[in-house]
Motif scaffolding. Structure first.
Motif, short mmCIF file in Angstrom:
data_model
loop_
_atom_site.label_atom_id
_atom_site.label_comp_id
_atom_site.label_asym_id
_atom_site.label_seq_id
_atom_site.Cartn_x
_atom_site.Cartn_y
_atom_site.Cartn_z
N ARG A 235 31.66 -40.31 31.32
CA ARG A 235 32.32 -40.43 30.02
C ARG A 235 33.43 -39.39 29.88
O ARG A 235 34.56 -39.70 29.48
N GLU A 236 33.10 -38.14 30.21
CA GLU A 236 34.08 -37.07 30.09
C GLU A 236 35.29 -37.31 30.97
O GLU A 236 36.43 -37.04 30.59
N SER A 237 35.05 -37.83 32.17
CA SER A 237 36.15 -38.15 33.08
C SER A 237 37.05 -39.20 32.46
O SER A 237 38.29 -39.10 32.52
N ALA A 238 36.45 -40.23 31.85
CA ALA A 238 37.23 -41.29 31.20
C ALA A 238 38.04 -40.72 30.03
O ALA A 238 39.23 -41.07 29.86
N PHE A 239 37.41 -39.84 29.24
CA PHE A 239 38.11 -39.25 28.09
C PHE A 239 39.32 -38.43 28.57
O PHE A 239 40.40 -38.49 27.97
N GLU A 240 39.12 -37.66 29.62
CA GLU A 240 40.21 -36.83 30.15
C GLU A 240 41.35 -37.70 30.67
O GLU A 240 42.53 -37.41 30.46
N ARG A 241 41.01 -38.80 31.33
CA ARG A 241 42.03 -39.69 31.87
C ARG A 241 42.82 -40.39 30.76
O ARG A 241 44.01 -40.64 30.89
N LEU A 242 42.12 -40.71 29.66
CA LEU A 242 42.80 -41.35 28.53
C LEU A 242 43.78 -40.37 27.89
O LEU A 242 44.89 -40.73 27.50
N ALA A 243 43.37 -39.11 27.78
CA ALA A 243 44.16 -38.10 27.08
C ALA A 243 45.32 -37.55 27.91
O ALA A 243 46.30 -37.06 27.36
N MET A 244 45.22 -37.63 29.24
CA MET A 244 46.18 -36.94 30.11
C MET A 244 47.58 -37.55 30.01
O MET A 244 47.76 -38.71 29.66
N ASN A 245 48.57 -36.72 30.32
CA ASN A 245 49.95 -37.18 30.34
C ASN A 245 50.24 -37.85 31.67
O ASN A 245 49.65 -37.50 32.70
N ALA A 246 51.19 -38.77 31.67
CA ALA A 246 51.50 -39.54 32.88
C ALA A 246 51.96 -38.64 34.02
O ALA A 246 51.62 -38.86 35.19
N GLU A 247 52.70 -37.57 33.67
CA GLU A 247 53.23 -36.69 34.73
C GLU A 247 52.14 -35.85 35.41
O GLU A 247 52.38 -35.25 36.46
N ASP A 248 50.95 -35.81 34.79
CA ASP A 248 49.84 -35.03 35.37
C ASP A 248 48.99 -35.86 36.34
O ASP A 248 47.99 -35.38 36.85
N ALA A 249 49.39 -37.11 36.55
CA ALA A 249 48.60 -38.00 37.42
C ALA A 249 48.64 -37.51 38.87
O ALA A 249 49.64 -36.93 39.33
N THR A 250 47.53 -37.72 39.56
CA THR A 250 47.45 -37.42 40.99
C THR A 250 46.95 -38.67 41.70
O THR A 250 46.59 -39.66 41.06
N ASP A 251 46.89 -38.61 43.03
CA ASP A 251 46.35 -39.75 43.78
C ASP A 251 44.90 -40.00 43.41
O ASP A 251 44.42 -41.14 43.41
N GLU A 252 44.16 -38.91 43.08
CA GLU A 252 42.73 -39.02 42.78
C GLU A 252 42.49 -39.42 41.32
O GLU A 252 41.56 -40.16 41.00
N ILE A 253 43.32 -38.91 40.40
CA ILE A 253 43.08 -39.13 38.96
C ILE A 253 44.31 -39.79 38.33
O ILE A 253 45.39 -39.19 38.28
N GLN A 254 44.13 -41.01 37.87
CA GLN A 254 45.19 -41.76 37.20
C GLN A 254 44.88 -41.86 35.70
O GLN A 254 43.73 -41.95 35.30
N PRO A 255 45.91 -41.87 34.85
CA PRO A 255 45.67 -42.01 33.40
C PRO A 255 45.05 -43.37 33.08
O PRO A 255 45.24 -44.34 33.83
N LEU A 256 44.34 -43.42 31.98
CA LEU A 256 43.81 -44.69 31.46
C LEU A 256 44.65 -45.12 30.26
O LEU A 256 45.09 -44.30 29.45
N ASP A 257 44.84 -46.45 30.14
CA ASP A 257 45.51 -47.00 28.95
C ASP A 257 44.49 -47.27 27.84
O ASP A 257 44.78 -47.03 26.66
N TYR A 258 43.32 -47.79 28.24
CA TYR A 258 42.31 -48.15 27.24
C TYR A 258 40.91 -47.84 27.74
O TYR A 258 40.64 -47.93 28.95
N ILE A 259 40.03 -47.50 26.79
CA ILE A 259 38.59 -47.46 27.04
C ILE A 259 37.95 -48.53 26.16
O ILE A 259 38.17 -48.57 24.95
#
Length: 730
Positions: A235-259
């Motif tokens: 859950r926490e991983s999903a929340f962090e991905r939803l909140a993150m900025n697009a420029e902070d994306a890495t190969d391992e962690i991509q932003p989420l548009d929706y939960i």
């Protein structure tokens, strides 16, 4: 905590996420002045000054024993509506702090629907502070929102949506490509505030979440579906991905548009970046609705507002949407309609509310057929009783803004009958049949408070045995700025003698209520039998309660704004019975008041704006011809006389010759009361013809009226909006 100088504090939560959020907030205030730690999920900060503990860990005997009973100056219980649960109770029973402080947005929420569990009682009915959505918006504590009620293309009923074993066909409708396309089109159209969408989507079941998430992903969106089976870490991983900025994306962690989720995000989740909330489920309660809407109301950098998209289907509980948005808990159908009509006026500040036309009609249809009102009243009663710490009176409902007393009386006839039903054997005090009859008559006749006469007389008779007409006239002028003639005192006395009934059978029932007599010297004398009733404490309480509610309603709704020296307030709602009372008819004339009623110098035109649908092969429903009754604009109203009545008929002569002409309108037959639209002048009345159901042409008069006051714009739009055949049969 800082100002009170508390050395040791325990902050109790039910999720690790909440513990971390609370600790961060406390560190912002205290810095390094207090040591802080977490207990639970592998964390063992037992020796810290301020401890943020998970209740599942702390309630275990071996963990409680690590502390003395008076170890903490204060214990804060987050999401305190959970505190009646056994785990919380074990902690509360063990510790003896100086202060227990509970915090919750939903004090009336019952996790297991056990209405007997009382959060207020656990905290000695002491509410330190309370703020509701509307006030929080006024004080700029929350992010503005733009709510859009959009018609859903899934035509399932709530029973189908909520079915434990949903059919494949019905599930297919919830997750069809067409519905997904519709949701995405609307989400794109209404948009969001910020660089990219960070949205939450609430569905009716986990399977629907998973299927919709998969379909969104196929279309290029990045989404996940969360349920109770996901770990805190997931859950926490999903929340962090939803909140993150697009420029902070890495190969391992991509932003989420929706939960996607059902209800695990309703509380205890603080993703301040959320800028779009989509609701794809029936509204089951205003509490849950506000919890879900509230997920997007936290302020955040670069977020000016949050967009709320509510896909409204053919659900019985649609009436709860305006209840939730307005914060109005009276459940009065007229009040709920008013909030749908007024839209943006419901919410303070820059927030807006908009329903598309089809959604409006679905909500109006739901309001017209509100079901389960007795259950809603019971829940409201228990909530109010819990909050007050005593048995509520009818006036408590009114004062606290709970269920409208008139709604309770409509369902139960008297508050006493309701108390008997809800409290059963716990309500030991008994009234006799005569006392119940008096309460029933007064509740039916004067509780609405459309005028103060009878209420004031009853109030005086609580302490005095004789009062004069002159005294009544003077006191009504002083206390209510209400002018009343001697004849009207006489009429009010008759009302309190049981005369205000519609049929002889009803009069025979109520004529023996025996409250007072009115003599030739214009003196009102109270009957000894009524004095005897008042000596019965419970009856006395109930009578005072009716008086208090009636006078409060009069002061709030009818005391000011009278239209053109009439007893009517413009755009307030009145029943035919109210018109009979205010016009001093001497009895309830509502059974004879159809489309037109002449009372002395006044004529009243009653119009149902949208008529019932005709049966096949007929021009109109029997007894309800499809008259051309409609506003041309805010001033001009066109009206057809009763079929068979042209300008030469006694019927139309009554209308045309009346010095004062009044128009009252309701939208549909589902509404019991009419809006008072004010007085009008007839500017044209011409003879014409209309075909009856037998195919015969009959004379009618076609009348053009001009209102003295332009119709209020929101009410004009409400009356003009169409009710299609499709919407009437959903």
């Amino acid at each position: 905590m800082r100002e009170l100088g508390f050395e040791r504090v325990l902050f109790l939560v039910h999720r690790l996420t909440l513990a971390k959020q609370a600790l961060a907030s406390f560190q912002n205030v205290f810095g390094n002045k207090k040591s802080m730690g977490i207990v639970g999920a592998g964390n063992t900060g037992y020796n810290k000054d301020y401890i943020f503990a998970m209740v599942e860990t702390l309630h275990k005997e071996e963990n409680l024993r690590k502390f003395k009973q008076d170890e903490f100056d204060c214990i804060v219980l987050d999401e305190a509506h959970h505190s009646p649960a056994n785990t919380y109770q074990k902690v509360m029973e063990y510790f003896k702090p100086k202060l227990f402080l509970g915090m919750t947005a939903t004090p009336d929420k019952k996790d297991d629907n056990d209405l007997s569990k009382n959060v207020y009682e656990l905290f000695n009915h002491q509410i330190a502070y309370e703020i509701r959505l509307q006030q929080a918006m006024e004080e700029d504590l929350l992010c503005p929102f733009h709510y859009f009620g959009i018609s859903d293309i899934s035509l399932l009923t709530d029973d189908q949506v909520k079915a434990r074993n949903i059919s494949e066909e019905d599930f297919g409708k919830l997750t069809s490509d067409e519905r997904v396309r519709h949701i995405i089109e609307q989400a794109d159209y209404y948009g969001y505030s910020g660089d990219r969408v960070k949205g939450l989507i609430f569905c009716s079941r986990n399977k629907e979440c998973q299927e919709l998430s998969a379909k969104f992903n196929e279309l290029g969106y990045r989404t996940v579906a969360l349920s109770g089976s996901n770990s805190d870490q997931e859950r926490e991983s999903a929340f962090e991905r939803l909140a993150m900025n697009a420029e902070d994306a890495t190969d391992e962690i991509q932003p989420l548009d929706y939960i996607f989720s059902v209800d695990i995000l309703n509380e205890g989740v603080d993703i301040v970046e959320v800028n779009q909330v989509i609701m794809l489920r029936p509204t089951q309660s205003p509490i849950v609705f506000i919890q879900q809407l509230g997920r997007g109301l936290r302020k955040a950098e670069n977020k000016e507002y949050v967009v709320i998209l509510d896909f409204i289907g053919n659900y019985n509980n649609n009436f709860m949407i305006p209840v939730a948005l307005s914060g109005d808990r009276t459940y009065n159908p007229d009040t709920i309609r008013k909030y749908v009509i007024s839209g943006n006026n419901t919410i303070p500040g820059t927030s807006t509310i908009h329903f598309d036309e089809i959604s409006k009609e679905k909500i109006f249809n739901s309001i017209d057929k509100i079901k389960g009102m007795k259950s809603i009243i019971r829940e409201s009663y228990i909530s109010l009783k819990n909050r007050l710490g005593r048995t509520p009176l009818l006036f408590d409902f009114y004062e606290q803004g709970e269920i409208d007393p008139l709604v309770i009386i409509r369902e139960y006839k008297t508050y006493w009958h309701f108390m008997e039903a809800v409290e059963k054997n716990n309500y030991s005090s008994k009234l006799d049949a005569h006392e119940k009859l008096i309460l029933e008559y007064l509740s039916k006749t004067i509780l609405s408070g459309v005028r103060p006469n009878e209420l004031y007389i009853l109030q005086k008779l609580l302490t005095e045995q004789t009062i004069s007409a002159d005294e009544i006239q003077k006191e009504l002028k002083v206390q209510f700025d209400y002018m009343i003639t001697e004849q009207e005192v006489d009429e009010s006395a008759k009302v309190l003698q049981g005369h205000f009934t519609s049929k002889d059978a009803e009069y025979q029932k109520y004529k023996e209520i025996g409250i007072l007599q009115y003599d030739k010297d214009k003196l009102i004398h109270v009957y000894s039998s009524y004095i005897h009733c008042l000596e019965h404490r419970e009856f006395n309480v109930q009578i005072r309660d009716i008086i208090n509610v009636g006078l409060a309603r009069y002061r709030d709704k009818y005391a000011s704004g009278k239209a053109e020296e009439t007893p009517f307030v413009l755009y307030e709602k009145y029943s035919r019975r109210d018109v009979s009372l205010l016009m001093n008819c001497g009895k309830d004339m509502s059974s004879t008041m159809y489309g037109m009623s002449r009372i002395g110098d006044d004529v009243f035109i009653f119009v149902t704006y949208h008529k019932e649908e005709a049966e096949e092969g007929k021009n109109y429903a029997d007894g309800k011809p499809d008259y051309a009754d409609a506003f041309e604009d805010n001033l001009i109203f066109k009206w057809d006389s009763q079929i068979g009545k042209d300008n030469d008929s006694p019927y139309m002569k009554k209308v045309l010759s009346a010095p004062r002409k009044h128009l009252l309108v309701k939208k549909s037959d589902a509404e019991t009361n009419f809006y008072y639209m004010g007085q009008f002048d007839v500017i044209e009345s011409v003879n014409s013809e209309k075909e009856d159901n037998n195919g015969k042409m009959k004379p009618i008069a076609k009348v053009k009226m001009k209102m003295h006051d332009p119709v209020r714009e929101d009410l004009f739009r409400y009356l003009q909006s169409n009710i299609s055949k499709e919407n009437k049969t959903v």
